[in-house]
Design an enzyme around this catalytic site. Structure first.
Site, short mmCIF file in Angstrom:
data_model
loop_
_atom_site.label_atom_id
_atom_site.label_comp_id
_atom_site.label_asym_id
_atom_site.label_seq_id
_atom_site.Cartn_x
_atom_site.Cartn_y
_atom_site.Cartn_z
N GLU A 90 -14.98 -7.16 -11.67
CA GLU A 90 -16.05 -7.75 -10.92
C GLU A 90 -16.22 -6.70 -9.82
OE1 GLU A 90 -16.01 -11.83 -9.90
OE2 GLU A 90 -15.48 -12.52 -11.75
N CYS A 135 -17.83 -3.54 -2.80
CA CYS A 135 -16.62 -4.29 -2.78
C CYS A 135 -16.04 -3.84 -4.13
CB CYS A 135 -16.50 -5.64 -2.66
SG CYS A 135 -14.99 -6.45 -2.52
N CYS A 170 -4.52 -8.87 -11.11
CA CYS A 170 -3.59 -8.58 -9.90
C CYS A 170 -1.83 -9.27 -10.41
CB CYS A 170 -4.09 -9.13 -8.71
SG CYS A 170 -3.25 -8.44 -7.25
N CYS A 187 -0.87 -14.13 -5.12
CA CYS A 187 -1.29 -15.04 -3.82
C CYS A 187 -1.82 -16.19 -4.09
CB CYS A 187 -2.24 -14.28 -2.79
SG CYS A 187 -1.33 -12.63 -2.61
N CYS A 211 -5.59 -16.98 -3.93
CA CYS A 211 -6.62 -16.12 -4.55
C CYS A 211 -6.92 -16.21 -6.10
CB CYS A 211 -6.04 -14.68 -4.39
SG CYS A 211 -6.95 -13.48 -4.80
N GLY A 223 -7.36 -6.96 -7.50
CA GLY A 223 -6.06 -6.09 -7.80
C GLY A 223 -5.65 -5.54 -6.42
N GLU A 224 -4.43 -4.88 -6.33
CA GLU A 224 -3.74 -4.59 -5.38
C GLU A 224 -3.85 -2.96 -5.23
OE1 GLU A 224 -2.59 -5.15 -2.33
OE2 GLU A 224 -1.98 -3.03 -2.30
N SER A 275 -7.85 -2.14 1.38
CA SER A 275 -7.18 -3.61 1.68
C SER A 275 -5.90 -3.76 0.78
CB SER A 275 -8.09 -4.62 1.68
OG SER A 275 -7.46 -5.87 2.09
N SER A 306 -3.37 -7.32 4.60
CA SER A 306 -3.65 -8.84 4.61
C SER A 306 -2.15 -9.55 5.17
CB SER A 306 -3.88 -9.13 2.99
OG SER A 306 -4.93 -8.72 2.39
N LEU A 307 -2.26 -10.04 6.24
CA LEU A 307 -1.21 -10.53 6.75
C LEU A 307 -1.15 -12.12 6.62
CD1 LEU A 307 0.65 -8.98 8.57
CD2 LEU A 307 -0.40 -9.60 10.54
N HIS A 308 -2.12 -12.64 6.75
CA HIS A 308 -2.29 -14.37 6.71
C HIS A 308 -1.56 -15.14 7.10
CE1 HIS A 308 -5.38 -12.65 4.16
NE2 HIS A 308 -4.84 -12.40 3.01
N CYS A 358 -14.71 -12.90 -1.13
CA CYS A 358 -13.36 -12.64 -0.83
C CYS A 358 -12.42 -13.86 -1.75
CB CYS A 358 -12.83 -12.42 0.44
SG CYS A 358 -13.75 -11.57 1.57
N1 SAH Z 1 -5.09 -6.99 -2.69
C1 SAH Z 1 -5.51 -6.47 -1.66
C2 SAH Z 1 -7.25 -6.62 -1.79
C3 SAH Z 1 -7.75 -7.88 -2.38
S1 SAH Z 1 -8.77 -9.02 -1.67
C4 SAH Z 1 -5.19 -7.34 -0.50
O1 SAH Z 1 -4.43 -8.60 -0.62
O2 SAH Z 1 -5.48 -6.93 0.75
C5 SAH Z 1 -9.49 -8.70 0.14
C6 SAH Z 1 -9.10 -9.96 0.98
O3 SAH Z 1 -9.49 -11.35 0.69
C7 SAH Z 1 -7.53 -10.01 0.95
O4 SAH Z 1 -7.17 -10.11 2.63
C8 SAH Z 1 -7.36 -11.26 0.57
O5 SAH Z 1 -6.06 -11.70 0.91
C9 SAH Z 1 -8.52 -12.25 0.85
N2 SAH Z 1 -8.81 -13.37 0.02
C10 SAH Z 1 -7.92 -13.60 -1.18
N3 SAH Z 1 -8.36 -15.00 -1.63
C11 SAH Z 1 -9.13 -15.54 -0.74
C12 SAH Z 1 -9.63 -16.54 -0.50
N4 SAH Z 1 -9.85 -17.65 -1.36
N5 SAH Z 1 -10.42 -16.99 0.69
C13 SAH Z 1 -10.78 -15.97 1.54
N6 SAH Z 1 -10.14 -14.76 1.43
C14 SAH Z 1 -9.29 -14.56 0.42
#
Ligand code: SAH
Length: 346
Positions: free
Chosen positions: A97, A110, A117, A121, A124, A164-165, A194, A217-219, A336
């Protein structure tokens, strides 16, 4: 100049002018045909050598089968906010995609860096679907050309935030960045990569001396919470990740963006904001909050507007630069975290 590609290999897309010229010469053609091939590949939308009308007819026919490296459009969906989601079919039948996000002055793509991936996570959709393989340079560059051609407008910005990462596919991601910059003509400063973090890879990226923005992506505001959401955090504790990011800032002089997904009742509390601010004090950085976009496979909730505002206020009170990303393309599952492999078009 750094070349971004092994020379004279197929497919052609992703290769530099020098490599394409060598390839053309190896086929017994004059050197200037290399420049023509380059122009047609990167700026005229050639999908096969038979499209290149400035080439002699006999050559176009003879080389029709050569793998240019373009993917096929499998499906295209337009959301009501004009975001366009593309499902692209790769040469081996895999589907990825890509999202085109237009705004008044920009056209952002994007891009995906892998089929699926492996990071898994919990919030995701891509991670829930598992991992298939890395994308080649041409498969990354193709995504940008596809959006550019479909919109009939130059792509201004690129974010490596699709499936993907990217730092698990660093060599191809970096080569694609160089190609998109040198050959497609998009400024590195308009690109963001990212990553959720892979040990040692952020430091290695700094050594590439690119001018792209690094987003991490800290989260979560502490290791315990991060580990609940991101399995790979077990092998890469928050403190080690942050140290590597600090090193990145020192080595590159560029600030880092920290992405922080907001999950209601989980990591969106004022105490989390305070803890996050503590980590980022004096750090040349910027926080990008992403209110959770719902996916079928998880039952997290998106916080209310009031709690999002409260989280922002807590960070601002501690002088942390912060913005909120309101993802586009939500209703078409193009936002995202909502991109997945091999899902049939709905
Ligand atoms: N693998 C990379 C890039 C992928 S996604 C990474 O993890 O950064 C880009 C962003 O979308 C990341 O910050 C990811 O954590 C976030 N993301 C993933 N699932 C999501 C969701 N359900 N809602 C909002 N953001 C999300």
């Amino acid at each position: 100049m750094a070349t971004h590609q092994p020379r004279a290999a197929l497919p052609l897309l992703g290769q530099s002018l020098e490599a394409l010229t060598e390839w053309v010469q190896a086929q017994g053609q004059p050197t200037y045909r290399g420049k023509q091939l380059y122009q047609w590949l990167y700026h005229q939308g050639a999908r096969s050598l038979s499209d290149i009308t400035v080439f002699p007819k006999a050559w176009r026919q003879a080389w029709e089968h050569v793998d240019v490296g373009r993917s096929a459009l499998h499906h295209r969906v337009v959301a009501s906010d004009d975001t366009v989601k593309y499902l692209l079919r790769l040469a081996d039948g895999q589907i990825i995609e890509t999202v085109g996000i237009p705004s008044a002055k920009r056209l952002t793509v994007c891009v995906s860096s892998q089929v699926g991936c492996p990071m898994a996570c919990d919030f995701c959709a891509t991670g829930k679907g598992g991992f298939v393989r890395n994308l080649g340079i041409h498969e990354i560059v193709d995504q940008v050309l596809t959006v550019q051609e479909d919109f009939g407008q130059r792509v201004s910005h690129i974010v490596f935030m699709g499936m993907g990462e990217p730092l698990l596919n660093s060599a191809n991601a970096v080569a694609a960045i160089r190609c998109l910059n040198q050959d497609v003509g998009i400024g590195q400063r308009a690109m963001t990569l990212s990553t959720v973090g892979v040990p040692g890879r952020i430091r290695a990226l700094a050594a590439e001396q690119l001018q792209v923005t690094l987003a991490v992506s800290l989260h979560a505001s502490n290791q315990t919470q991060r580990l609940q959401l991101i399995p790979s955090a077990g092998a890469y504790p928050l403190s080690v990740l942050l140290d590597e990011c600090r090193e990145y800032v020192q080595l590159t002089g560029r600030r880092v963006t920290f992405e922080y997904i907001l999950l209601a009742g989980l990591n969106d509390q004022p105490a989390n904001a305070a803890e996050l601010a503590q980590h980022l004090r004096g750090f040349q950085s910027h926080v990008n909050l992403i209110p959770y976009n719902p996916i079928d496979e998880a039952d997290y909730q998106r916080p209310s507007e009031a709690s999002i505002r409260a989280f922002v206020a807590e960070l601002e009170a501690r002088r942390i630069a912060v913005t909120v990303r309101y993802s586009r393309g939500l209703e078409e599952n193009a936002a995202c975290g909502q991109l997945r492999a091999s899902r049939r078009p709905s």
